[in-house]
Design a protein around this motif. Structure first.
Motif, PDB file in Angstrom:
ATOM      1  N   GLN A  61       0.671 -10.449  -2.302  1.00 14.48           N
ATOM      2  CA  GLN A  61       1.727  -9.698  -2.271  1.00 14.48           C
ATOM      3  C   GLN A  61       2.951 -10.184  -2.250  1.00 14.48           C
ATOM      4  O   GLN A  61       3.333 -11.562  -1.764  1.00 14.48           O
ATOM      5  CB  GLN A  61       1.601  -8.800  -0.822  1.00 14.48           C
ATOM      6  N   THR A  67       0.597  -5.513  -5.696  1.00  9.77           N
ATOM      7  CA  THR A  67      -0.245  -6.032  -4.682  1.00  9.77           C
ATOM      8  C   THR A  67      -1.428  -6.007  -5.135  1.00  9.77           C
ATOM      9  O   THR A  67      -2.182  -5.050  -5.728  1.00  9.77           O
ATOM     10  CB  THR A  67      -0.166  -5.281  -3.330  1.00  9.77           C
ATOM     11  N   LEU A 115      -2.003  -2.127  -6.005  1.00  7.68           N
ATOM     12  CA  LEU A 115      -1.265  -1.121  -5.472  1.00  7.68           C
ATOM     13  C   LEU A 115       0.227  -1.776  -6.162  1.00  7.68           C
ATOM     14  O   LEU A 115       0.541  -2.672  -6.368  1.00  7.68           O
ATOM     15  CB  LEU A 115      -0.863  -1.248  -4.213  1.00  7.68           C
ATOM     16  N   ALA A 118       6.532  -1.357  -4.356  1.00 13.17           N
ATOM     17  CA  ALA A 118       7.149   0.019  -3.600  1.00 13.17           C
ATOM     18  C   ALA A 118       8.406   0.212  -4.032  1.00 13.17           C
ATOM     19  O   ALA A 118       9.338  -0.671  -4.885  1.00 13.17           O
ATOM     20  CB  ALA A 118       7.480  -0.703  -2.222  1.00 13.17           C
TER      21      ALA A 118
ATOM     22  N   ALA B   4       8.393   5.577   3.766  1.00 13.41           N
ATOM     23  CA  ALA B   4       7.267   5.053   3.399  1.00 13.41           C
ATOM     24  C   ALA B   4       6.582   5.635   1.995  1.00 13.41           C
ATOM     25  O   ALA B   4       7.208   6.921   1.751  1.00 13.41           O
ATOM     26  CB  ALA B   4       6.112   5.150   4.362  1.00 13.41           C
ATOM     27  N   ALA B  59      -2.964   4.983  -0.704  1.00 17.26           N
ATOM     28  CA  ALA B  59      -2.565   4.098  -0.018  1.00 17.26           C
ATOM     29  C   ALA B  59      -1.233   4.470   0.604  1.00 17.26           C
ATOM     30  O   ALA B  59      -0.625   5.523   0.063  1.00 17.26           O
ATOM     31  CB  ALA B  59      -2.533   2.971  -0.854  1.00 17.26           C
ATOM     32  N   GLN B  61       2.637   2.458   1.833  1.00 18.87           N
ATOM     33  CA  GLN B  61       3.037   1.227   2.265  1.00 18.87           C
ATOM     34  C   GLN B  61       4.492   1.355   2.184  1.00 18.87           C
ATOM     35  O   GLN B  61       5.163   2.490   1.835  1.00 18.87           O
ATOM     36  CB  GLN B  61       2.891   0.369   0.645  1.00 18.87           C
ATOM     37  N   THR B  67       0.651  -2.481   5.324  1.00 15.41           N
ATOM     38  CA  THR B  67      -0.035  -1.703   3.981  1.00 15.41           C
ATOM     39  C   THR B  67      -1.482  -1.107   4.326  1.00 15.41           C
ATOM     40  O   THR B  67      -2.286  -2.142   4.723  1.00 15.41           O
ATOM     41  CB  THR B  67      -0.178  -2.649   2.720  1.00 15.41           C
ATOM     42  N   TYR B  68      -1.929  -0.170   3.938  1.00 12.65           N
ATOM     43  CA  TYR B  68      -3.346   0.660   4.266  1.00 12.65           C
ATOM     44  C   TYR B  68      -3.824   0.983   3.041  1.00 12.65           C
ATOM     45  O   TYR B  68      -3.144   1.591   2.118  1.00 12.65           O
ATOM     46  CB  TYR B  68      -3.446   1.441   5.204  1.00 12.65           C
ATOM     47  N   HIS B  90       2.734   6.341  10.507  1.00 14.51           N
ATOM     48  CA  HIS B  90       2.982   5.069   9.728  1.00 14.51           C
ATOM     49  C   HIS B  90       4.475   4.849   9.770  1.00 14.51           C
ATOM     50  O   HIS B  90       5.409   4.107  10.123  1.00 14.51           O
ATOM     51  CB  HIS B  90       2.642   4.904   8.536  1.00 14.51           C
ATOM     52  N   ARG B 114      -6.393  -3.672   4.758  1.00 14.28           N
ATOM     53  CA  ARG B 114      -5.084  -3.444   5.623  1.00 14.28           C
ATOM     54  C   ARG B 114      -4.568  -4.913   5.426  1.00 14.28           C
ATOM     55  O   ARG B 114      -4.922  -5.968   5.981  1.00 14.28           O
ATOM     56  CB  ARG B 114      -5.759  -3.226   7.004  1.00 14.28           C
TER      57      ARG B 114
END
Lengths: 129, 129
Positions: A61, A67, A115, A118, B4, B59, B61, B67-68, B90, B114
């Protein structure tokens, strides 16, 4: 200089590993730690990445980049070398998106999740992809 | 305001879904999109999150937070509600680490990965966890 983190789960245990043996993930972490890291790479051992059903596991990451989470990694020298190879690729690429064809074998079939970077949160609240 | 992203894979197909039917992931995206989003949440449909063996997937983030990645989500209203519930959690939590006991059922057993928050890259190059 470009920077990224390579997270390695240090509590991952492969099926059949004795309970009193060192976790496979810790051995993988040490296998990476004893190698030369590409400039800008920060190595972190993490107690759990939540990828318990596909141990050993690792993730790459960096802010503003893709990611990647990898699993099904044997705790050996080949996994360590393959992780450092893709970490160097991730550092070189502006968006960190690793082409499938350029990845070593274990990090093709071992993808657990990928992922997108962001967003800087300046666009509209819902985008269809 | 805290922000988020909730990423939803729009190409996920559950086993047995007809090839000419809309992907399950797109239906899950629309189920979330038609609900009220918590303030600060940015919803994004993503063509693939790489969680193909555990569809549908999503997900959470945000910079500086955990991050999940979640999988095994049926494309229905319950999944949409549970995703928005944990997204609100979150957003509220400084580090975004979601307590297991506070998560709805599908987002306990459905954890795919995670990841800890990315470091600001000011510490030493190798930490053991």
């Amino acid at each position: 200089m470009s920077t990224a983190e390579l997270l390695i789960c240090t509590t991952c245990r492969a099926a059949g590993t004795a309970k009193d043996a060192a976790p496979d993930g810790r051995r993988l972490f040490h296998a990476v730690q004893t190698r030369e890291l590409p400039p800008g790479l920060h190595l972190r051992g993490i107690a759990c990445l939540g990828v318990c059903s596909r141990s050993c596991s690792a993730a790459l990451q960096a802010p503003g980049k893709f990611t990647y989470v990898f699993g099904d990694l044997p705790a050996d020298a080949d996994s360590a070398e393959q992780l450092l190879l893709v970490a160097a690729q991730h550092l070189r690429l502006d968006d960190g998106q690793l082409p499938w064809s350029d990845r070593p074998e274990r990090l093709r079939r071992g993808v657990v999740a990928r992922l997108v970077p962001a967003l800087p949160f300046t666009s509209t609240p819902a985008d269809a992809g």
